[in-house]
Design a protein around this motif. Structure first.
Motif, PDB file in Angstrom:
ATOM      1  N   ARG A 172     -46.270 -25.278 -39.410  1.00  0.00           N
ATOM      2  CA  ARG A 172     -47.327 -25.893 -40.197  1.00  0.00           C
ATOM      3  C   ARG A 172     -47.783 -27.207 -39.569  1.00  0.00           C
ATOM      4  O   ARG A 172     -48.916 -27.630 -39.722  1.00  0.00           O
ATOM      5  CB  ARG A 172     -46.794 -26.150 -41.609  1.00  0.00           C
ATOM      6  CG  ARG A 172     -47.825 -25.983 -42.673  1.00  0.00           C
ATOM      7  CD  ARG A 172     -47.209 -26.235 -44.028  1.00  0.00           C
ATOM      8  NE  ARG A 172     -46.789 -27.616 -44.144  1.00  0.00           N
ATOM      9  CZ  ARG A 172     -46.719 -28.258 -45.308  1.00  0.00           C
ATOM     10  NH1 ARG A 172     -47.037 -27.648 -46.403  1.00  0.00           N
ATOM     11  NH2 ARG A 172     -46.317 -29.509 -45.362  1.00  0.00           N
ATOM     12  N   SER A 173     -46.848 -27.828 -38.855  1.00  0.00           N
ATOM     13  CA  SER A 173     -47.165 -29.137 -38.269  1.00  0.00           C
ATOM     14  C   SER A 173     -48.313 -29.045 -37.261  1.00  0.00           C
ATOM     15  O   SER A 173     -49.061 -30.002 -37.096  1.00  0.00           O
ATOM     16  CB  SER A 173     -45.925 -29.737 -37.611  1.00  0.00           C
ATOM     17  OG  SER A 173     -45.483 -28.915 -36.564  1.00  0.00           O
ATOM     18  N   PHE A 174     -48.455 -27.891 -36.581  1.00  0.00           N
ATOM     19  CA  PHE A 174     -49.583 -27.742 -35.648  1.00  0.00           C
ATOM     20  C   PHE A 174     -50.897 -27.785 -36.409  1.00  0.00           C
ATOM     21  O   PHE A 174     -51.862 -28.421 -35.998  1.00  0.00           O
ATOM     22  CB  PHE A 174     -49.509 -26.408 -34.896  1.00  0.00           C
ATOM     23  CG  PHE A 174     -48.393 -26.317 -33.883  1.00  0.00           C
ATOM     24  CD1 PHE A 174     -47.617 -27.418 -33.567  1.00  0.00           C
ATOM     25  CD2 PHE A 174     -48.123 -25.117 -33.245  1.00  0.00           C
ATOM     26  CE1 PHE A 174     -46.592 -27.326 -32.638  1.00  0.00           C
ATOM     27  CE2 PHE A 174     -47.110 -25.021 -32.311  1.00  0.00           C
ATOM     28  CZ  PHE A 174     -46.344 -26.116 -32.020  1.00  0.00           C
ATOM     29  N   GLU A 176     -51.426 -29.099 -39.334  1.00  0.00           N
ATOM     30  CA  GLU A 176     -51.648 -30.437 -39.882  1.00  0.00           C
ATOM     31  C   GLU A 176     -52.174 -31.379 -38.814  1.00  0.00           C
ATOM     32  O   GLU A 176     -53.097 -32.153 -39.059  1.00  0.00           O
ATOM     33  CB  GLU A 176     -50.340 -30.990 -40.463  1.00  0.00           C
ATOM     34  CG  GLU A 176     -49.916 -30.309 -41.739  1.00  0.00           C
ATOM     35  CD  GLU A 176     -48.823 -31.050 -42.467  1.00  0.00           C
ATOM     36  OE1 GLU A 176     -48.036 -31.753 -41.781  1.00  0.00           O
ATOM     37  OE2 GLU A 176     -48.746 -30.933 -43.698  1.00  0.00           O
ATOM     38  N   ALA A 177     -51.566 -31.289 -37.620  1.00  0.00           N
ATOM     39  CA  ALA A 177     -51.998 -32.179 -36.546  1.00  0.00           C
ATOM     40  C   ALA A 177     -53.472 -31.946 -36.235  1.00  0.00           C
ATOM     41  O   ALA A 177     -54.242 -32.889 -36.039  1.00  0.00           O
ATOM     42  CB  ALA A 177     -51.156 -31.932 -35.297  1.00  0.00           C
ATOM     43  N   SER A 178     -53.848 -30.683 -36.202  1.00  0.00           N
ATOM     44  CA  SER A 178     -55.235 -30.356 -35.869  1.00  0.00           C
ATOM     45  C   SER A 178     -56.189 -30.838 -36.954  1.00  0.00           C
ATOM     46  O   SER A 178     -57.208 -31.483 -36.669  1.00  0.00           O
ATOM     47  CB  SER A 178     -55.352 -28.843 -35.683  1.00  0.00           C
ATOM     48  OG  SER A 178     -56.697 -28.472 -35.542  1.00  0.00           O
ATOM     49  N   LEU A 179     -55.847 -30.564 -38.189  1.00  0.00           N
ATOM     50  CA  LEU A 179     -56.722 -30.983 -39.293  1.00  0.00           C
ATOM     51  C   LEU A 179     -56.812 -32.505 -39.363  1.00  0.00           C
ATOM     52  O   LEU A 179     -57.873 -33.067 -39.623  1.00  0.00           O
ATOM     53  CB  LEU A 179     -56.204 -30.417 -40.617  1.00  0.00           C
ATOM     54  CG  LEU A 179     -56.275 -28.893 -40.729  1.00  0.00           C
ATOM     55  CD1 LEU A 179     -55.480 -28.399 -41.923  1.00  0.00           C
ATOM     56  CD2 LEU A 179     -57.723 -28.428 -40.829  1.00  0.00           C
ATOM     57  N   ALA A 180     -55.692 -33.177 -39.095  1.00  0.00           N
ATOM     58  CA  ALA A 180     -55.686 -34.637 -39.167  1.00  0.00           C
ATOM     59  C   ALA A 180     -56.571 -35.255 -38.091  1.00  0.00           C
ATOM     60  O   ALA A 180     -56.983 -36.405 -38.203  1.00  0.00           O
ATOM     61  CB  ALA A 180     -54.254 -35.169 -39.049  1.00  0.00           C
ATOM     62  N   LEU A 181     -56.848 -34.476 -37.033  1.00  0.00           N
ATOM     63  CA  LEU A 181     -57.737 -34.993 -35.989  1.00  0.00           C
ATOM     64  C   LEU A 181     -59.203 -34.743 -36.325  1.00  0.00           C
ATOM     65  O   LEU A 181     -60.091 -35.066 -35.547  1.00  0.00           O
ATOM     66  CB  LEU A 181     -57.420 -34.324 -34.648  1.00  0.00           C
ATOM     67  CG  LEU A 181     -56.152 -34.816 -33.971  1.00  0.00           C
ATOM     68  CD1 LEU A 181     -55.761 -33.876 -32.847  1.00  0.00           C
ATOM     69  CD2 LEU A 181     -56.357 -36.219 -33.420  1.00  0.00           C
ATOM     70  N   GLY A 182     -59.431 -34.136 -37.467  1.00  0.00           N
ATOM     71  CA  GLY A 182     -60.819 -33.883 -37.864  1.00  0.00           C
ATOM     72  C   GLY A 182     -61.318 -32.518 -37.444  1.00  0.00           C
ATOM     73  O   GLY A 182     -62.517 -32.293 -37.405  1.00  0.00           O
ATOM     74  N   ALA A 183     -60.385 -31.605 -37.113  1.00  0.00           N
ATOM     75  CA  ALA A 183     -60.820 -30.246 -36.809  1.00  0.00           C
ATOM     76  C   ALA A 183     -61.067 -29.515 -38.122  1.00  0.00           C
ATOM     77  O   ALA A 183     -60.385 -29.788 -39.105  1.00  0.00           O
ATOM     78  CB  ALA A 183     -59.753 -29.506 -36.012  1.00  0.00           C
ATOM     79  N   ASN A 184     -62.013 -28.588 -38.131  1.00  0.00           N
ATOM     80  CA  ASN A 184     -62.177 -27.782 -39.334  1.00  0.00           C
ATOM     81  C   ASN A 184     -61.222 -26.585 -39.268  1.00  0.00           C
ATOM     82  O   ASN A 184     -60.493 -26.409 -38.294  1.00  0.00           O
ATOM     83  CB  ASN A 184     -63.639 -27.373 -39.536  1.00  0.00           C
ATOM     84  CG  ASN A 184     -64.173 -26.583 -38.360  1.00  0.00           C
ATOM     85  OD1 ASN A 184     -63.438 -25.807 -37.752  1.00  0.00           O
ATOM     86  ND2 ASN A 184     -65.432 -26.786 -38.026  1.00  0.00           N
ATOM     87  N   THR A 188     -59.183 -25.026 -36.079  1.00  0.00           N
ATOM     88  CA  THR A 188     -57.722 -25.038 -36.132  1.00  0.00           C
ATOM     89  C   THR A 188     -57.173 -23.636 -35.896  1.00  0.00           C
ATOM     90  O   THR A 188     -56.226 -23.438 -35.133  1.00  0.00           O
ATOM     91  CB  THR A 188     -57.263 -25.562 -37.502  1.00  0.00           C
ATOM     92  OG1 THR A 188     -57.796 -26.867 -37.683  1.00  0.00           O
ATOM     93  CG2 THR A 188     -55.759 -25.620 -37.596  1.00  0.00           C
ATOM     94  N   VAL A 192     -55.860 -23.650 -32.138  1.00  0.00           N
ATOM     95  CA  VAL A 192     -54.457 -24.059 -32.203  1.00  0.00           C
ATOM     96  C   VAL A 192     -53.557 -22.918 -32.690  1.00  0.00           C
ATOM     97  O   VAL A 192     -52.618 -22.524 -32.006  1.00  0.00           O
ATOM     98  CB  VAL A 192     -54.283 -25.299 -33.114  1.00  0.00           C
ATOM     99  CG1 VAL A 192     -52.810 -25.641 -33.273  1.00  0.00           C
ATOM    100  CG2 VAL A 192     -55.041 -26.480 -32.547  1.00  0.00           C
TER     101      VAL A 192
ATOM    102  N   MET B  55     -54.773 -35.314 -46.616  1.00  0.00           N
ATOM    103  CA  MET B  55     -53.921 -34.240 -46.130  1.00  0.00           C
ATOM    104  C   MET B  55     -53.353 -33.439 -47.290  1.00  0.00           C
ATOM    105  O   MET B  55     -52.989 -32.270 -47.141  1.00  0.00           O
ATOM    106  CB  MET B  55     -52.757 -34.794 -45.294  1.00  0.00           C
ATOM    107  CG  MET B  55     -53.065 -35.053 -43.841  1.00  0.00           C
ATOM    108  SD  MET B  55     -54.071 -33.811 -43.029  1.00  0.00           S
ATOM    109  CE  MET B  55     -52.837 -32.844 -42.230  1.00  0.00           C
ATOM    110  N   PHE B  99     -49.354 -30.098 -29.706  1.00  0.00           N
ATOM    111  CA  PHE B  99     -49.692 -28.675 -29.629  1.00  0.00           C
ATOM    112  C   PHE B  99     -48.982 -28.071 -28.422  1.00  0.00           C
ATOM    113  O   PHE B  99     -48.717 -28.775 -27.445  1.00  0.00           O
ATOM    114  CB  PHE B  99     -51.198 -28.497 -29.434  1.00  0.00           C
ATOM    115  CG  PHE B  99     -52.030 -29.101 -30.521  1.00  0.00           C
ATOM    116  CD1 PHE B  99     -51.805 -28.767 -31.849  1.00  0.00           C
ATOM    117  CD2 PHE B  99     -53.029 -30.014 -30.223  1.00  0.00           C
ATOM    118  CE1 PHE B  99     -52.580 -29.325 -32.856  1.00  0.00           C
ATOM    119  CE2 PHE B  99     -53.807 -30.578 -31.224  1.00  0.00           C
ATOM    120  CZ  PHE B  99     -53.574 -30.234 -32.547  1.00  0.00           C
ATOM    121  N   ILE B 113     -63.342 -30.712 -30.039  1.00  0.00           N
ATOM    122  CA  ILE B 113     -63.674 -30.125 -31.345  1.00  0.00           C
ATOM    123  C   ILE B 113     -64.921 -30.770 -31.943  1.00  0.00           C
ATOM    124  O   ILE B 113     -65.571 -30.183 -32.800  1.00  0.00           O
ATOM    125  CB  ILE B 113     -62.520 -30.225 -32.381  1.00  0.00           C
ATOM    126  CG1 ILE B 113     -61.993 -31.639 -32.483  1.00  0.00           C
ATOM    127  CG2 ILE B 113     -61.440 -29.222 -32.091  1.00  0.00           C
ATOM    128  CD1 ILE B 113     -61.009 -31.829 -33.612  1.00  0.00           C
TER     129      ILE B 113
END
Lengths: 294, 253
Positions: A172-174, A176-184, A188, A192, B55, B99, B113
């Motif tokens: 799940r952390s992948f 979260e990391a992606s979403l936290a960077l502003g990816a939709n 994601t 990812v 989050m 990643f 992105i």
């Protein structure tokens, strides 16, 4: 006394655990032994690439190319069905489905996976084949196309549930990391989650293919049974498995035909073995890549 | 008091299903300062910090009441664009989570992105961010190696660098050193002190000494409530609340 029981249990379970090894060895040995007379008396490559399968003629012809081609064609056709549908289902379940949709879909997929292949064959023969015949105006609905379709539907649950497992193994952390960077969510998923699950999804596909290659009943019932290299996907074909099933009961034990059928079995065995090895290698790489160990 | 507020939480309640896990939290996070959230496990400090970049939206059944203002705008307003919010408010997680891509691709991701295609610019930003995160010298010869080959501490600095690439205004650290050894921890702390010249920082930690070392302001939370909030130095020397004093002196926690 207690010591004795411990030892006894240990032995019992060890023997049971090695039983499958025993069965495997037995099967391989039998396949080899029974196909040996054929392999000795016929040139292997002439057989594999031979065009004519006339095992009961005199002199007989044991060219297996049409059978191998048939297996190849229907498997390829099945992949065209089961990869998009299976992977699509997995993505839907993983990413879009609500809890209630999942609760309905997952058991349904498992039921689909558990339906005996004869039922699929029956369905293909009675419903799908006539439908295809009428719809496309082909001479017979029992052909490579119908077989591919049914095999693909059969392999779909395997692909879907294994691919879904692969997606859910992605930490799940992948995400979260992606979403936290502003990816939709779409980014994601495609950039990812799917790459991280890529080899798991490949394994799912390969195992689905393995299922299609080895399937017998469906192809026996709906592929049409003509041992001729098909000119089109709408021609009847006779895959390797169907050949074995159809001819084994009618041949004379110990004859060249009998031994030739075992040779087909041997080839089939090595094809599925290769598929499983590839799947294992890929899934191992997948676990290592995610740092999950072996 | 001259207060340059970046983020302001106003009477925030947070529910997991029906359980109220944050109770009426009001707290200001000041621009270009480090604000630490401390408290025993389960006090809601991580939950709170994860509200600041939404989050917690990912959790089914989560519900927020009250307001959280970023530069005066309510981030929970229905018209708020979560994607651009998260670009402004970056996050570094408890467990390093690079990643499974190359070091370079980990950083480039945040740019691509959003549609950035200029290779020169991307490369420049990647290197610049690695330098800011004090990682460049260790990885400059292997930018195209898999990031998971790095040590835990390096991975965490990579995650910080990855966060810096998108030029956030605020960086949230959720126990960034919880899984790291003391030397790696010190590097992360030094980094935080350097970053605060440019960024507003909030850090969750259950390590009180860490809060004392890196933060300008400290908030002490207990069982979902904000017990005390103020200058770190003041909180650690003359806490007003008895509970804060007991926690800081190790009587519970």
């Amino acid at each position: 006394m207690r010591q004795f029981r411990e030892t006894l249990y240990r032995w019992i379970f060890t023997v049971l655990a090695f039983a499958s090894l025993l069965f495997l060895t037995g099967i391989v040995l039998t396949l080899f032994r029974e196909s040996l007379p054929f392999l000795v008396s016929h040139e292997f490559f002439d057989t594999v690439f031979g065009l004519y399968w006339y095992p009961t003629y005199d002199p007989a012809d044991f060219g297996m190319l049409s059978l191998i081609t048939a297996s190849f064609v229907v498997t390829l056709g099945a992949m065209v069905v089961c990869i998009p549908v299976g992977v699509g289902t997995a993505l839907f379940l993983h990413e879009l489905a609500s809890a209630s949709q999942r609760a309905v879909l997952k058991p349904l997929i498992e039921i689909l996976a558990g339906i005996p292949s004869i039922i699929y064959g029956f369905f293909g023969m009675i419903i799908v084949a006539p439908f295809i015949q009428n719809l496309l105006g082909v001479p017979t609905g029992l052909n490579a196309f119908t077989a591919s379709l049914i095999l693909g539907i059969m392999a779909t649950p395997t692909v879907a549930s294994l691919a879904e497992d692969a997606l859910s193994f992605v930490p799940r952390s992948f995400r979260e990391a992606s979403l936290a960077l502003g990816a939709n969510r779409w980014q994601t998923l495609t950039r990812v989650v799917m790459p991280a699950a890529g080899s798991g999804i490949s394994t799912a596909i390969i195992l689905g293919i393995g299922r299609a290659v080895g399937e017998t009943m469906v192809v026996l019932m709906v592929a049409g049974g003509a041992a001729v290299i098909p000119g089109s996907i709408f021609d009847p074909v006779r895959p390797m498995t169907a050949t074995i099933a159809a001819e084994m009961g009618e041949t004379v034990m110990g004859s060249a035909h009998y031994s030739a059928i075992f040779t087909i079995g041997l080839i089939l065995f090595f094809i599925t073995l290769a598929i499983n090895i590839v799947a294992e290698i890929i899934s191992r790489r997948f676990r290592l890549k995610l740092g999950l160990g072996r | 008091m001259d207060r340059d507020v970046k983020i302001s939480a106003l009477n925030v309640n947070f529910y997991y299903g029906k359980t109220l896990t944050l109770k009426n939290i009001s707290l200001d996070i000041l621009r270009k300062k480090v604000t630490a959230l401390i408290g025993p496990s389960g006090c809601g400090k991580s939950t709170f910090i994860r509200l600041l970049n939404r989050m917690n939206d990912l959790i089914p059944g989560a519900r927020v009441e009250g307001q959280i203002l970023l530069d005066g705008f309510d981030i929970y307003h229905p018209k708020t664009d979560v994607v651009s919010l998260r670009r402004r408010v970056g996050m570094v997680f408890q467990k390093p989570n690079p990643f499974p891509k190359s070091i370079f691709d980990n950083l480039a991701y945040g740019l691509t992105i959003s549609g950035m295609r200029d290779k020169r610019f991307i490369e420049h930003k990647v290197i610049d961010s690695l330098k800011k995160a004090a990682l460049y010298n260790e990885v400059k010869d292997r930018l195209h190696d898999n990031a998971l080959m790095l040590s835990g501490g390096q991975q965490q600095r990579l995650c910080i660098a990855r966060c810096l690439v998108v030029e956030p205004e605020v960086i949230l650290f959720d126990e960034p050193a919880a899984s790291l050894d003391p030397i790696s921890t010190r590097k992360i702390e030094e980094l935080i002190l350097e970053l605060k010249d440019e960024y507003t920082i909030a850090i969750v930690t259950h390590n009180m000494q860490q809060a004392a070392r890196v933060s300008d302001f400290t908030a002490f939370m207990y069982l979902g409530e904000l017990v005390e909030y103020g200058d770190t130095e003041r909180i650690f020397t003359v806490p007003r609340e008895k509970m804060t004093e007991e926690y800081l002196s190790g009587k519970f926690g």
